[in-house]
Design a protein around this motif. Structure first.
Motif, PDB file in Angstrom:
ATOM      1  N   GLY A  71       0.856  -1.182   0.000  1.00  0.00           N
ATOM      2  CA  GLY A  71       0.000   0.000   0.000  1.00  0.00           C
ATOM      3  C   GLY A  71       0.887   1.225   0.000  1.00  0.00           C
ATOM      4  N   TYR A  75      -2.882   2.398  -3.888  1.00  0.00           N
ATOM      5  CA  TYR A  75      -3.834   1.380  -3.449  1.00  0.00           C
ATOM      6  C   TYR A  75      -4.614   0.764  -4.604  1.00  0.00           C
ATOM      7  CZ  TYR A  75      -2.641   3.696   0.871  1.00  0.00           C
ATOM      8  OH  TYR A  75      -1.932   4.230   1.919  1.00  0.00           O
ATOM      9  N   GLY A 215      -0.313   3.592   8.884  1.00  0.00           N
ATOM     10  CA  GLY A 215      -1.709   3.167   8.826  1.00  0.00           C
ATOM     11  C   GLY A 215      -2.522   3.607  10.033  1.00  0.00           C
ATOM     12  N   GLU A 240      -4.864   7.758   1.556  1.00  0.00           N
ATOM     13  CA  GLU A 240      -5.884   6.740   1.289  1.00  0.00           C
ATOM     14  C   GLU A 240      -7.267   7.372   1.425  1.00  0.00           C
ATOM     15  OE1 GLU A 240      -7.566   4.740  -0.035  1.00  0.00           O
ATOM     16  OE2 GLU A 240      -6.946   2.738   0.601  1.00  0.00           O
ATOM     17  N   SER A 262      -7.073   6.600  -5.041  1.00  0.00           N
ATOM     18  CA  SER A 262      -7.992   5.528  -4.641  1.00  0.00           C
ATOM     19  C   SER A 262      -9.366   5.648  -5.291  1.00  0.00           C
ATOM     20  CB  SER A 262      -8.162   5.537  -3.110  1.00  0.00           C
ATOM     21  OG  SER A 262      -6.982   5.106  -2.479  1.00  0.00           O
ATOM     22  N   ASN A 354     -12.758  -2.728   3.528  1.00  0.00           N
ATOM     23  CA  ASN A 354     -11.327  -2.545   3.779  1.00  0.00           C
ATOM     24  C   ASN A 354     -11.017  -2.752   5.256  1.00  0.00           C
ATOM     25  OD1 ASN A 354      -9.472  -0.870   1.465  1.00  0.00           O
ATOM     26  ND2 ASN A 354     -11.649  -1.044   1.078  1.00  0.00           N
ATOM     27  N   ALA A 358      -8.888  -5.970   6.692  1.00  0.00           N
ATOM     28  CA  ALA A 358      -7.616  -5.661   7.352  1.00  0.00           C
ATOM     29  C   ALA A 358      -7.593  -6.217   8.770  1.00  0.00           C
ATOM     30  CB  ALA A 358      -7.382  -4.153   7.367  1.00  0.00           C
ATOM     31  N   THR A 379      -6.235   1.677  13.318  1.00  0.00           N
ATOM     32  CA  THR A 379      -5.835   1.687  11.909  1.00  0.00           C
ATOM     33  C   THR A 379      -7.047   1.526  10.995  1.00  0.00           C
ATOM     34  OG1 THR A 379      -5.450  -0.701  11.940  1.00  0.00           O
ATOM     35  CG2 THR A 379      -3.566   0.714  12.429  1.00  0.00           C
ATOM     36  N   ASN A 381      -6.922   0.369   6.720  1.00  0.00           N
ATOM     37  CA  ASN A 381      -6.641  -0.825   5.922  1.00  0.00           C
ATOM     38  C   ASN A 381      -5.154  -1.150   5.827  1.00  0.00           C
ATOM     39  OD1 ASN A 381      -5.728   1.129   4.175  1.00  0.00           O
ATOM     40  ND2 ASN A 381      -7.083   0.595   2.475  1.00  0.00           N
ATOM     41  N   GLU A 382      -4.336  -0.481   6.641  1.00  0.00           N
ATOM     42  CA  GLU A 382      -2.904  -0.778   6.714  1.00  0.00           C
ATOM     43  C   GLU A 382      -2.494  -0.894   8.172  1.00  0.00           C
ATOM     44  OE1 GLU A 382      -0.372   1.316   3.392  1.00  0.00           O
ATOM     45  OE2 GLU A 382      -1.901   2.728   4.063  1.00  0.00           O
ATOM     46  N   CYS A 423      -0.915  -4.003   3.701  1.00  0.00           N
ATOM     47  CA  CYS A 423      -2.124  -3.342   3.216  1.00  0.00           C
ATOM     48  C   CYS A 423      -3.113  -4.383   2.690  1.00  0.00           C
ATOM     49  CB  CYS A 423      -1.794  -2.353   2.104  1.00  0.00           C
ATOM     50  SG  CYS A 423      -3.253  -1.536   1.424  1.00  0.00           S
ATOM     51  N   THR A 425      -7.082  -4.430   0.964  1.00  0.00           N
ATOM     52  CA  THR A 425      -8.248  -3.675   0.491  1.00  0.00           C
ATOM     53  C   THR A 425      -9.383  -4.632   0.149  1.00  0.00           C
ATOM     54  OG1 THR A 425      -7.772  -3.691  -1.896  1.00  0.00           O
ATOM     55  CG2 THR A 425      -6.626  -2.036  -0.549  1.00  0.00           C
TER      56      THR A 425
END
Length: 448
Positions: A71, A75, A215, A240, A262, A354, A358, A379, A381-382, A423, A425
């Motif tokens: 990521g 993304y 993230g 993001e 994104s 996401n 994650a 966080t 999605n990372e 990452c 998604t």
């Protein structure tokens, strides 16, 4: 773009016109170590058939069949074929700066809609017609803060994307702008203690990113308070954009600089992207780039115009806020179409997927012996994981299994060689997450 060759006599005539005796003299201001001393090692010359075959072979080298967990500012998200179908219409695909507004209403309408969407997403009052990308948008936001406050110093969180910070330092170097950095804590957030005392004294801006490079979500209301107490502005960066489907918009920030990749733009080897600057209406005259405004013609019909021009192409150069002389119009249109297709509920659903995937990936990977979460902060999605050995070595082993592993943080933070940024998604199915976990388990077990 056409290739326009120049004969030796034409080159000589051009050199004479500018007062240079040779090509070498023309480029003598460029340091010798940066000058090309030999011909580029290019294949060819090739026939048309050979060129087509060459690019077929290069296309075959793409990562087909690979699963990526990278990521860090770029993304992979779902895109509708509708976006490409509309972008490829001739009136959009060939459009450029709408200098003649009366015959560019379609382009100006699209820009106006893009600006509206960006304001709705960021919680700000006005947005420009896009910038080159997120990194230049962040730097332009800092320069905007410098003009607004009259101060020549900025404080940047080390949790801001390292490449964005590099771009800022490149600009600052020749603008006599002092850039200092503030560290982070075990939560992965900016260290509030580092902002105490005189840390923000005479600072034009406090620059943060949320979700940040690790993230982790930053506490923007608290950071805004710290900045405003010192008379500084808060510049919030976003790499993001999908996070805004579930994360509270940065309404407390004075200026928002966002990367819009994104929203309907594929990674495409790292570009082209589309940057965004959004801010409060009272700061609009210092906002770089261009702005499309709504008006009415002599008959009372709604129309659109370029307004509050701040570009050097439109006004006296010394009055311009930026020398950026274009925008990523086609990319901005892609983002506009993509967001309109998704709608509010669609974006919220994409963001929720996401977040959910994650969380699942983090839980699965933390079950592996020796693997643990590096930072405690919330966080999107990372997330950063700490491994029992070098992430670069782990990634080399994963690559043999057609898995592109986490970003090795050691490349940017030398003290974090055993930490990697993962990452996930909505494009990452559960099976691929489980495959990564199984591969990591084997690799780490073998290493022991």
């Amino acid at each position: 773009m056409r290739y326009l060759p120049k004969s030796p006599s034409e080159r000589s005539e051009m050199l004479q016109a500018i007062g240079a005796r040779s090509i070498e003299e023309l480029f003598e201001s460029v340091p010798a170590k940066f000058r090309l001393r030999e011909a580029l090692q290019l294949p060819g010359p090739l026939s048309e058939t050979e060129i087509i075959e060459y690019f077929r072979k290069r296309a075959a080298e793409n990562a087909n069949g690979y699963t990526s967990f990278l990521g860090a500012g770029v993304y992979s998200h779902l895109r509708s074929v509708v976006t490409d179908a509309l972008l490829q219409r001739g009136e959009f695909l060939t459009s450029y700066t709408p200098y003649q507004a009366e015959i560019s209403q379609g382009t100006l309408t699209a820009i106006f809609e893009f600006q509206t969407l960006m304001c709705q997403l960021t919680g700000q009052e006005v947005a420009n017609a896009s910038m080159y990308d997120g990194s230049t948008a962040l730097t332009e936001a800092v320069l905007m803060a410098e003009r607004l406050t009259g101060r020549r110093r900025v404080v940047v969180a080390r949790t801001v994307h390292p490449e964005y910070r590099q771009v800022l330092r490149t600009y600052a170097k020749h603008l006599v702008l002092e850039v200092s950095e503030a560290g982070f804590t075990a939560s992965g957030q900016l260290d509030m203690a580092a902002l105490g005392g005189d840390a923000l004294a005479e600072a034009a801006a406090l620059v943060v990113q949320s979700p940040n490079f690790f993230g982790v979500l930053e506490n923007l209301p608290e950071l805004a308070g710290k900045a405003h107490e010192a008379g500084a502005l808060l510049v919030a960066g976003i790499t993001e954009g999908v996070s805004l489907g579930v994360v509270r918009p940065p309404a407390e920030a004075d200026i928002v600089a966002m990367e819009g990749q994104s929203f309907g733009l594929p990674p495409s080897y790292g570009g082209p992207f589309v940057g965004v600057i959004a801010t409060r209406e009272k700061f609009v005259r210092q906002m770089p780039g261009r702005l499309a405004g709504q008006t009415a013609d002599a008959d009372g019909r709604r129309g659109f115009v370029l307004t509050l021009a701040t570009r050097e192409q439109h006004i006296r150069r010394e009055k311009a806020t930026s020398n950026i002389c274009t925008n990523e119009a086609l990319c901005a249109l892609a983002a506009t179409i993509h967001l309109c297709l998704l709608g509010k509920e669609g974006l919220r659903e994409m963001a929720a997927q996401n977040l959910s995937k994650a969380r699942f990936a983090q839980a699965e990977l933390e079950k592996i012996p020796g693997v643990r979460r590096a930072f405690s902060g919330a966080t999107f999605n990372e997330f950063v994981l700490e491994f029992p050995r070098s992430v670069k070595l782990i990634n080399a082993a994963l690559l043999r299994e057609k898995i592109i592993g986490p970003l090795a943080l050691g490349s940017f933070y030398p003290d974090q060689t055993k930490r990697g940024l993962v990452c996930v998604t909505e494009t990452t199915p559960r099976a691929k997450i489980e495959r990564l976990a199984a591969a990591l388990r084997r690799i780490l077990a073998t290493a022991v």
